[in-house]
Every structure is written in C-alpha cells, then in structure tokens.
Design a protein around this motif. Sequence first.
Motif, PDB file in Angstrom:
ATOM      1  N   ASP A   8       0.851  -1.181   0.000  1.00 15.64           N
ATOM      2  CA  ASP A   8       0.000   0.000   0.000  1.00 15.64           C
ATOM      3  C   ASP A   8       0.889   1.233   0.000  1.00 15.64           C
ATOM      4  O   ASP A   8       1.830   1.345   0.795  1.00 15.64           O
ATOM      5  CB  ASP A   8      -0.895  -0.021   1.243  1.00 15.64           C
ATOM      6  N   THR A   9       0.601   2.190  -0.874  1.00 15.34           N
ATOM      7  CA  THR A   9       1.410   3.399  -0.973  1.00 15.34           C
ATOM      8  C   THR A   9       1.082   4.397   0.120  1.00 15.34           C
ATOM      9  O   THR A   9       1.805   5.365   0.318  1.00 15.34           O
ATOM     10  CB  THR A   9       1.209   4.087  -2.336  1.00 15.34           C
ATOM     11  N   GLY A  10      -0.034   4.172   0.829  1.00 15.56           N
ATOM     12  CA  GLY A  10      -0.383   5.057   1.933  1.00 15.56           C
ATOM     13  C   GLY A  10      -1.185   6.270   1.518  1.00 15.56           C
ATOM     14  O   GLY A  10      -1.577   7.069   2.348  1.00 15.56           O
ATOM     15  N   TRP A  11      -1.436   6.460   0.221  1.00 16.94           N
ATOM     16  CA  TRP A  11      -2.209   7.610  -0.208  1.00 16.94           C
ATOM     17  C   TRP A  11      -3.234   7.188  -1.243  1.00 16.94           C
ATOM     18  O   TRP A  11      -2.928   6.428  -2.165  1.00 16.94           O
ATOM     19  CB  TRP A  11      -1.326   8.691  -0.831  1.00 16.94           C
TER      20      TRP A  11
END
Length: 151
Positions: A8-11
């Motif tokens: 997951d890229t977190g954004w």
Amino acid sequence: MAKIKLVDTGWSMIPEGNYTFKITKADYNEDFGKMEISMVTKSGQTHNERFSLITKKGNANEGAMKAFSYFAKTALGNFDVEEIDPADLEGCYLSARVEHVESETISEKTGEPFVNVRLQDMKSAVSFGGDTQVTDEEEGDEEVDLDDFLD
C-alpha cells in the motif's frame, strides 16, 4: 518470471461522500503566509487543506483569509473568535461533504486534468461521526463553497 508483491502506498484520494475529520496538525509558515491543515477521517484517510494567506507581492490575500477564517471558525465552533494560534485547531473536528472538482490544468505526466478535493457544507463536530457516500438525493442545509472567497 518472479512476481513482486506490491505494498500500500499510503495515499489515495478520499472518495466523494460525507465525512468527519479530526484536525491533527496545523502548520503556519509566517514568512510565506502558507497555512497547511492536516486532517484524518475515522477510517484513517488523510486530507490536507492549504491556504496562501499572503500574495507573492507580500500583501494579504483577502480571499484566502476569508476562506481560512470560515474554516477555522467552523472547526472551532466559534464565529465570534477574532484571532487564533494555529495550534488551537489541532484536535478539533469538522464534518464536510467531499466533492471532486476537475481542474483546467493538465498534468504533464498523464495528460489528464488534475482532480481537486473540495470540502463543502462544513459544520463543527465534537467527535467522529459516520462516514457515508453521498447520493444524488442528498442535499446540505446551506452550502458554502470556499472557492467563493477566492478570486
């Protein structure tokens, strides 16, 4: 050929809908007049609001000042307050309808227009409420568009 697991890229852009945000950080760069408000939803999605309170010529940006003042007074639940320390906003809750607005500016990388997240129908909140998707039938009481304050 070997496969690589992606993380997951977190954004991700907050989907359109009604949300309650908690203000987690309010940074003000006094030299450049830049205010950045960091917020989080109950589910952990983040959103930042940015206000340029001073123009490039060093003058007060009246539209941004009005938009920020409305935002701050709403978050604080106090429309009589005349000045604040940005840290006063940290820990405040704000409910709003998230709307996506396509920009006229085209990305050089994708060739597609930028999509901006706008907060509409802002109201003071005391804690996290239910996050919901907006349907076509839903309407807010009084709609206030922060862009109306900007030139």
